[in-house]
Design an enzyme around this catalytic site. Structure first.
Site, PDB file in Angstrom:
ATOM      1  N   ARG A   1     -70.164 -16.121  15.108  1.00  0.00           N
ATOM      2  CA  ARG A   1     -71.118 -15.167  15.672  1.00  0.00           C
ATOM      3  C   ARG A   1     -71.036 -15.096  17.193  1.00  0.00           C
ATOM      4  O   ARG A   1     -71.279 -14.045  17.781  1.00  0.00           O
ATOM      5  CB  ARG A   1     -72.544 -15.526  15.240  1.00  0.00           C
ATOM      6  CG  ARG A   1     -72.758 -15.175  13.784  1.00  0.00           C
ATOM      7  CD  ARG A   1     -74.139 -15.477  13.320  1.00  0.00           C
ATOM      8  NE  ARG A   1     -74.378 -14.826  12.042  1.00  0.00           N
ATOM      9  CZ  ARG A   1     -75.370 -15.131  11.227  1.00  0.00           C
ATOM     10  NH1 ARG A   1     -76.219 -16.081  11.553  1.00  0.00           N
ATOM     11  NH2 ARG A   1     -75.514 -14.492  10.089  1.00  0.00           N
TER      12      ARG A   1
ATOM     13  N   LYS B   1     -78.880 -12.635  -8.478  1.00  0.00           N
ATOM     14  CA  LYS B   1     -79.968 -11.947  -9.179  1.00  0.00           C
ATOM     15  C   LYS B   1     -79.843 -10.422  -9.178  1.00  0.00           C
ATOM     16  O   LYS B   1     -79.561  -9.815  -8.148  1.00  0.00           O
ATOM     17  CB  LYS B   1     -81.311 -12.336  -8.540  1.00  0.00           C
ATOM     18  CG  LYS B   1     -81.677 -13.787  -8.848  1.00  0.00           C
ATOM     19  CD  LYS B   1     -82.877 -14.238  -8.045  1.00  0.00           C
ATOM     20  CE  LYS B   1     -84.158 -13.618  -8.565  1.00  0.00           C
ATOM     21  NZ  LYS B   1     -85.308 -13.964  -7.673  1.00  0.00           N
TER      22      LYS B   1
ATOM     23  N   GLY C   1     -73.927 -12.767   3.027  1.00  0.00           N
ATOM     24  CA  GLY C   1     -73.664 -14.092   3.585  1.00  0.00           C
ATOM     25  C   GLY C   1     -72.725 -14.933   2.744  1.00  0.00           C
ATOM     26  O   GLY C   1     -71.724 -15.464   3.234  1.00  0.00           O
TER      27      GLY C   1
ATOM     28  N   GLY D   1     -77.893 -10.179   5.584  1.00  0.00           N
ATOM     29  CA  GLY D   1     -79.023  -9.335   5.202  1.00  0.00           C
ATOM     30  C   GLY D   1     -78.875  -7.903   5.695  1.00  0.00           C
ATOM     31  O   GLY D   1     -79.227  -6.948   4.997  1.00  0.00           O
TER      32      GLY D   1
HETATM   33  P1  ADP Z   1     -74.400 -12.491  -0.835  1.00  0.00           P
HETATM   34  O1  ADP Z   1     -75.016 -13.512   0.090  1.00  0.00           O
HETATM   35  O2  ADP Z   1     -72.938 -12.334  -0.605  1.00  0.00           O
HETATM   36  O3  ADP Z   1     -75.159 -11.180  -0.814  1.00  0.00           O
HETATM   37  P2  ADP Z   1     -75.911 -13.425  -3.072  1.00  0.00           P
HETATM   38  O4  ADP Z   1     -76.823 -14.093  -2.115  1.00  0.00           O
HETATM   39  O5  ADP Z   1     -76.405 -12.244  -3.789  1.00  0.00           O
HETATM   40  O6  ADP Z   1     -74.535 -13.048  -2.317  1.00  0.00           O
HETATM   41  O7  ADP Z   1     -75.458 -14.432  -4.206  1.00  0.00           O
HETATM   42  C1  ADP Z   1     -74.664 -15.519  -3.980  1.00  0.00           C
HETATM   43  C2  ADP Z   1     -74.920 -16.612  -4.966  1.00  0.00           C
HETATM   44  O8  ADP Z   1     -74.801 -16.210  -6.308  1.00  0.00           O
HETATM   45  C3  ADP Z   1     -73.884 -17.677  -4.765  1.00  0.00           C
HETATM   46  O9  ADP Z   1     -74.446 -18.736  -4.049  1.00  0.00           O
HETATM   47  C4  ADP Z   1     -73.463 -18.062  -6.177  1.00  0.00           C
HETATM   48  O10 ADP Z   1     -73.491 -19.440  -6.409  1.00  0.00           O
HETATM   49  C5  ADP Z   1     -74.469 -17.346  -7.050  1.00  0.00           C
HETATM   50  N1  ADP Z   1     -73.896 -17.030  -8.376  1.00  0.00           N
HETATM   51  C6  ADP Z   1     -72.770 -16.366  -8.637  1.00  0.00           C
HETATM   52  N2  ADP Z   1     -72.518 -16.330  -9.958  1.00  0.00           N
HETATM   53  C7  ADP Z   1     -73.517 -17.018 -10.567  1.00  0.00           C
HETATM   54  C8  ADP Z   1     -73.808 -17.371 -11.930  1.00  0.00           C
HETATM   55  N3  ADP Z   1     -73.025 -16.974 -12.931  1.00  0.00           N
HETATM   56  N4  ADP Z   1     -74.902 -18.110 -12.176  1.00  0.00           N
HETATM   57  C9  ADP Z   1     -75.692 -18.503 -11.144  1.00  0.00           C
HETATM   58  N5  ADP Z   1     -75.475 -18.201  -9.851  1.00  0.00           N
HETATM   59  C10 ADP Z   1     -74.394 -17.477  -9.552  1.00  0.00           C
HETATM   60 MG    MG Z   2     -76.888 -14.529  -0.047  1.00  0.00          MG
END
Ligand code: ADP
Ligand code: MG
Length: 396
Positions: free
Chosen positions: A36, A197, A351, A374
């Site tokens: 960053r 989620k 992230g 975010g």
């Molecule tokens: P980003 O930060 O890239 O937007 P998210 O915060 O939405 O991504 O989600 C990331 C998390 O989702 C990761 O830490 C990962 O461990 C979790 N994840 C991915 N696949 C699964 C799964 N099948 N079951 C539970 N958690 C999962």
């Molecule tokens: Mg995330």
């Protein structure tokens, strides 16, 4: 972008208050990852060359509206000085007499870093009086903190009420890169949406679906879609209350002629932890009591490679598995490599997704990895970013 940018100002001799995103991880009193800080250098170096008096501010961590010694900006000042090859002055406050005094001593081209803005509750409350105090010692405000642009805080939004304002190079680059993919994608366009989620990603899916040709759903969110299609997903993470919505989304996609890609084979584990027994199974053979932890079966990976290999634009938000655990990282690593090998335009937001690209060691082979988790998510949702909305418009 219809906002003022650095090129619209004359900075010589001016006191320029710059909001940067120096919310960096600290380890043992040192900056753990300087991505960053590096990302903010083009704007800072430009202002130094233009002979501005540069006043930098950022939040760091979650001090909860009071001074916390472990979250002072001193290690950041040190790392920034290394990167710039130049002295960086540091104030122990972000408002008040100490700042006024330090700013009054600045000469053209000097750089001063203020203390953590979140030491005051007024920062997150976007308090007008606190905003005014931040603005008090400056002539111009520049926001270059893309990673904080989704927040309407005093240092990202409120302060614009008191100063002429514009966007820095990082914000410009982020917006141009994200917009090129989302608003004007060269076709075919594949969007990979994963993560934990469905409820977190519903707005992203809805905004992107009409724009893309392929919707690849992986990670935890895929489970709810699989459930909606009638598969047994054992103990996998699912959101029962999202099943109907998931079904509607798939119907909508079909009616729009989009291909929704769900895993056809997956890694299942007894427990969501390193060292747990795990195996690859076909999607209709998930054993009772086990959980899906990675869209990383060979057929699924092959499908990802085929689709991504043909696309001219790829956006990726959300890992397709629990990639933090090496045994469950296959699918996510395959996606990262497919982006790296693509000769189309490839953008990563979020992230954890950015962390996955780093883990795969391909961050320099992707067209754009967003510095704002975010903020990029909010952009993918098609929602305005308050820290950018608040900046002065370009005059017609
Ligand atoms: P980003 O930060 O890239 O937007 P998210 O915060 O939405 O991504 O989600 C990331 C998390 O989702 C990761 O830490 C990962 O461990 C979790 N994840 C991915 N696949 C699964 C799964 N099948 N079951 C539970 N958690 C999962
Ligand atoms: Mg995330």
């Amino acid at each position: 972008m219809n906002k003022k940018t650095l090129k619209d100002f004359d900075f010589k001799g001016k006191r320029v208050l710059v909001r940067v995103d120096f919310n960096v991880p600290l380890a043992e009193g040192k900056v753990g990852d300087n991505t960053r800080i590096e990302a903010a250098l083009p704007t800072i170096e430009y202002l130094i060359r233009e002979e501005a008096r540069v006043i930098l501010m950022s939040h760091l961590g979650r001090p909860g509206g009071e001074a916390v010694d472990e979250l002072r900006m001193d290690p950041v000042a040190e790392e920034l000085a290394n990167q710039l090859g130049k002295e960086v002055l540091k104030a122990d406050d972000c408002i008040g007499p100490e700042v006024a005094e330090a700013v009054s001593r600045l000469e053209n081209g000097d750089v001063l870093l203020l203390e953590n803005t979140r030491f005051y509750p007024g920062e997150k409350e976007n308090d007008p009086e606190f905003s005014r105090q931040l603005a008090e010692n400056a002539d111009i405000y520049i926001n270059d903190a893309f990673g904080a642009a989704h927040r309407a805080h005093a240092s990202t939004a409120g302060v614009t009420e008191y100063l002429p304002s514009g966007a820095g190079f990082l914000i410009q680059r982020e917006l141009n890169s994200l917009a090129r993919a989302i608003e004007n994608p060269e076709k075919p366009y594949a969007a990979i949406i994963g993560g934990a989620k469905v409820s977190d990603k519903m707005s992203v899916i809805k905004n992107i679906m009409p724009r893309c040709d392929y919707l690849i759903l992986g990670g935890g969110i895929a489970n709810t879609f699989l459930l909606a299609k009638g598969y047994q997903v054992g103990n996998s993470l699912v959101e029962e209350d999202m099943v109907d919505l998931a079904r509607e989304i798939m119907e909508e996609a079909e009616s729009q002629g989009k291909e929704v890609i769900l895993p056809v084979d997956v890694v299942v584990a007894e427990k969501l932890e390193a060292g747990s027994p795990h195996k690859i199974v076909k999607i209709d053979e998930v054993p009772e009591g086990w959980q899906i932890v990675d869209c990383g079966g060979p057929e699924t990976i092959k499908k990802y490679q085929e689709v991504l290999g043909e696309c001219r634009t790829i956006t990726w938000n959300g890992p397709v598995g629990v990639f933090e655990i090496d045994e469950f990282a296959q699918g996510t690593m395959a996606v990262a490599k497919a982006l790296a090998e693509s000769d189309g335009y490839t953008v990563v937001g979020g992230g954890e997704s950015a962390a996955a690209v780093k883990k795969a060691g391909v961050e320099n082979e992707v067209s754009h990895v967003s510095t704002g988790g975010g903020a990029s998510l909010q952009f993918f949702e098609g929602k305005p970013l308050p820290g950018i909305e608040a900046l002065d418009d370009l005059e017609e």
